[in-house]
Design a protein around this motif. Sequence first.
Motif, PDB file in Angstrom:
ATOM      1  N   LEU A   1      -1.764   1.818  -8.047  1.00 43.59           N
ATOM      2  CA  LEU A   1      -0.475   1.693  -8.722  1.00 43.59           C
ATOM      3  C   LEU A   1       0.778   0.773  -8.037  1.00 43.59           C
ATOM      4  O   LEU A   1       1.148   0.047  -8.567  1.00 43.59           O
ATOM      5  N   LYS A   2       0.627   0.774  -6.550  1.00 43.48           N
ATOM      6  CA  LYS A   2       1.516   0.028  -5.970  1.00 43.48           C
ATOM      7  C   LYS A   2       1.349  -1.318  -6.147  1.00 43.48           C
ATOM      8  O   LYS A   2       2.143  -2.173  -6.098  1.00 43.48           O
ATOM      9  N   TYR A   3      -0.069  -1.658  -5.845  1.00 45.00           N
ATOM     10  CA  TYR A   3      -0.314  -2.995  -5.619  1.00 45.00           C
ATOM     11  C   TYR A   3      -1.120  -3.609  -6.912  1.00 45.00           C
ATOM     12  O   TYR A   3      -2.181  -3.237  -7.292  1.00 45.00           O
ATOM     13  N   GLN A   4      -0.285  -4.370  -7.603  1.00 44.47           N
ATOM     14  CA  GLN A   4      -0.719  -4.968  -8.910  1.00 44.47           C
ATOM     15  C   GLN A   4      -2.090  -5.782  -8.598  1.00 44.47           C
ATOM     16  O   GLN A   4      -2.094  -6.501  -7.915  1.00 44.47           O
ATOM     17  N   SER A   5      -2.939  -5.473  -9.301  1.00 45.09           N
ATOM     18  CA  SER A   5      -4.165  -6.346  -9.107  1.00 45.09           C
ATOM     19  C   SER A   5      -5.036  -6.461 -10.479  1.00 45.09           C
ATOM     20  O   SER A   5      -4.926  -5.639 -11.597  1.00 45.09           O
TER      21      SER A   5
ATOM     22  N   PHE B   1      -8.395  12.269  -8.586  1.00 44.28           N
ATOM     23  CA  PHE B   1      -7.683  10.962  -8.511  1.00 44.28           C
ATOM     24  C   PHE B   1      -7.214  11.054 -10.247  1.00 44.28           C
ATOM     25  O   PHE B   1      -6.204  10.581 -10.444  1.00 44.28           O
ATOM     26  N   LEU B   2      -7.838  11.491 -10.907  1.00 46.57           N
ATOM     27  CA  LEU B   2      -7.606  11.526 -12.354  1.00 46.57           C
ATOM     28  C   LEU B   2      -6.266  12.213 -12.851  1.00 46.57           C
ATOM     29  O   LEU B   2      -5.352  11.764 -13.267  1.00 46.57           O
TER      30      LEU B   2
ATOM     31  N   LEU C   1       1.430   9.842 -11.020  1.00 51.51           N
ATOM     32  CA  LEU C   1       1.868   8.893 -10.065  1.00 51.51           C
ATOM     33  C   LEU C   1       2.251   7.764 -11.013  1.00 51.51           C
ATOM     34  O   LEU C   1       3.304   7.120 -10.559  1.00 51.51           O
ATOM     35  N   ALA C   2       1.534   7.518 -12.333  1.00 46.50           N
ATOM     36  CA  ALA C   2       2.005   6.366 -12.995  1.00 46.50           C
ATOM     37  C   ALA C   2       3.482   6.412 -13.364  1.00 46.50           C
ATOM     38  O   ALA C   2       4.072   5.472 -13.679  1.00 46.50           O
ATOM     39  N   ARG C   3       4.195   7.704 -13.228  1.00 46.18           N
ATOM     40  CA  ARG C   3       5.395   8.045 -13.692  1.00 46.18           C
ATOM     41  C   ARG C   3       6.547   7.627 -12.526  1.00 46.18           C
ATOM     42  O   ARG C   3       7.767   7.445 -12.807  1.00 46.18           O
ATOM     43  N   TYR C   4       5.911   7.482 -11.361  1.00 44.65           N
ATOM     44  CA  TYR C   4       6.788   7.292 -10.187  1.00 44.65           C
ATOM     45  C   TYR C   4       7.114   5.817 -10.184  1.00 44.65           C
ATOM     46  O   TYR C   4       6.326   5.012 -10.395  1.00 44.65           O
ATOM     47  N   ASP C   5       8.526   5.512  -9.687  1.00 46.71           N
ATOM     48  CA  ASP C   5       9.001   3.996  -9.785  1.00 46.71           C
ATOM     49  C   ASP C   5       9.010   3.615  -8.290  1.00 46.71           C
ATOM     50  O   ASP C   5       9.768   4.038  -7.362  1.00 46.71           O
TER      51      ASP C   5
ATOM     52  N   ILE D   1       6.473  12.752  -5.316  1.00 43.64           N
ATOM     53  CA  ILE D   1       5.104  12.629  -5.878  1.00 43.64           C
ATOM     54  C   ILE D   1       4.229  14.154  -5.402  1.00 43.64           C
ATOM     55  O   ILE D   1       3.081  14.391  -6.009  1.00 43.64           O
ATOM     56  N   TRP D   2       4.964  15.023  -4.622  1.00 40.51           N
ATOM     57  CA  TRP D   2       4.160  16.186  -4.275  1.00 40.51           C
ATOM     58  C   TRP D   2       3.627  16.982  -5.358  1.00 40.51           C
ATOM     59  O   TRP D   2       2.385  17.461  -5.241  1.00 40.51           O
TER      60      TRP D   2
END
Lengths: 272, 364
Positions: A94-98, A153-154, A160-164, A190-191
């Motif tokens: 999520l953090k590194y756009q690939s 992971f799922l 986590l997709a909602r974390y900015d 995120i915990w």
Amino acid sequence: MNAVNPGRKLALAGQALLLILLYLFLYFPIFYIMYLSFVENTVWPFPPEYTLEHYINLLTLDNFHQGLVNSLIIGIGTGLLSTLFATMAAIGLLKYQSRWRGLLMIFYLAPLFVAHILIGISSLIFNKAILGLPGNLLSAIIANATYATAFAFLVIVAQLARYDWRLDDVAMVFGATPAKTFREVTLPNIWPAIFGGFFVGFILAFNNLEISFYNLGAIPTLPTIAWGTLRHGIKPELYALASIVNAFIFLILIILYFLLKMGFLKLDIKDR
Amino acid sequence: MSETILQLQGIYKNFGSVEAAKNISINVSKELFALLGPSGSGKTTMLRIIAGLETPDKGRVLINGRDVTNLPPYKRGIGMVFQDFLLFPHKTVKENIVFPLKMQGKDESTKEEQYQWVSQLVHLEGLDERFPYQLSGGQKQRVALARGLVSRPSVLLLDEPLANLDRELRKEMEIEIRRFQLELGIPFIYVTHNQEEALTMSDRMAIMRLGQLEQIGDKFELYHHPQTSFVASFLGSTNAMQGEIKAVDNGCIVVDWDGVSLRAPYKDDFKIGMTVDYFLKSEKITIHPPGQKPDDHGRTVIEGRLRDTIFKGQYADYLISLKNDNEIIVSDVPTISPALRNATVSISWPSEAPDVFPADGGLA
């Protein structure tokens, strides 16, 4: 007041009925086993004569205590390992756009679609030949963690997709090192997701038969005990065992629900 | 004037094939400096490079003479106000604001002292224990500012800080932010795509487009003497026209714009037959009531039909349809009655009012 349209009323009743039927479909077998675990005659339990005999028999069953402890160890170990891997994977993704994001994601999730029995056999052979691990709890934890990581992971990635992630930038600009950023800002937000991942990993491994069985051999777990006793016919102690495990899991879910409702736990980040 | 605090020297930055910064050099002293540009112009990238959130491909960043180009953000001691505020959702107002001090390992009494100082500065009394989701937009803005200023940084960066506020609040905060800058005497670098904000607040400004610096300087200078077509069209409410130079006459050029003649001062690179862009700010045009014909000495005078009047209170926008089917917007004092719709009026402007550039430097 408007009169309720009778057609609409009927439609609502139909939907409610459908909902009830769906829940029955999902839960009836489980509740039926729970019911059986408390009755004297398990072959034709109507009318019921209640007893705790099966529970007492279960507790005195050979291996039961050892199996419970082993299952807990495998559950917790797998939960921790798969949460660690799944969290790192989710953060990285999520953090590194690939532009390979989609493909990377598929490879994290693919173990979900491999038959457990195959994971069991393959990891038995691999762990022994390559890692030099004999069949033991560690080997079972590693084997369970392969597919539990995919599950965790799922769960984690969806939350986590909602974390900015820009909040991480904010922390760093205000003087937080990467480690402090994680501890002060990322983790507190995120915990719940990580906890959810752990919970899923724990339950999957705790309940798993095939993968654990191949990697443990004669070492008992609750599912292998249950499976072993099958050979002598289905004993009522199994109903007791199934009921305890299910009750335990429902209890955790109910506690979580109330913690969420009362605001001790927050799964949602209210502010972007 | 005063000493330079922040220096950007020859900064280049590419993201793949996108040039986000191309040879950017800027010096900022203790002033309110606006970086203005449309979205995608690279202004936010410049801010991130100053903060250390991006590393330039080439070039240097200096703060108080110290080269910080390769320092991570947490070693730069910069304050920042982020777009969308980005308050920490799990921390209270007070915890948000003292966060920079906590990260710097300041003791409790320093934290308390600085917190009191900054919450008075930005008027945040009584909100200490609230969480961000319990705050209004304006309060969040103040908390974000307080967090940016609490450690008395050497530079404050502001990334579109007012973009999420409504009009009234924005005006109030524009004045407040100017006040903070004057009181603290540190450079404020303010990124925005809103020219009104940049013009209201800044001392100096730079205009960026496609990763390049178009023009940098005093805001009056940029407004009244733009050096590129882009700056001329971007700032203010501008009428853009294009035509061919027909004649040079008495230090002036005469441009033919679809059959209408426009005058502008002669410049060395102008030649007869050249196509030029002709930009005219709407408030530099005067509208004359029907029947009055202005003296055309040293002025461009055109007749047109008053299609509509948009009354704005202190002034009015007059939409003038010309005989060449084009339209010009004139901002002038509201002296002409709206009842005069469709009347024939004259408009005029001095020859030196427009900004004219050869057309090849065109607008993308």
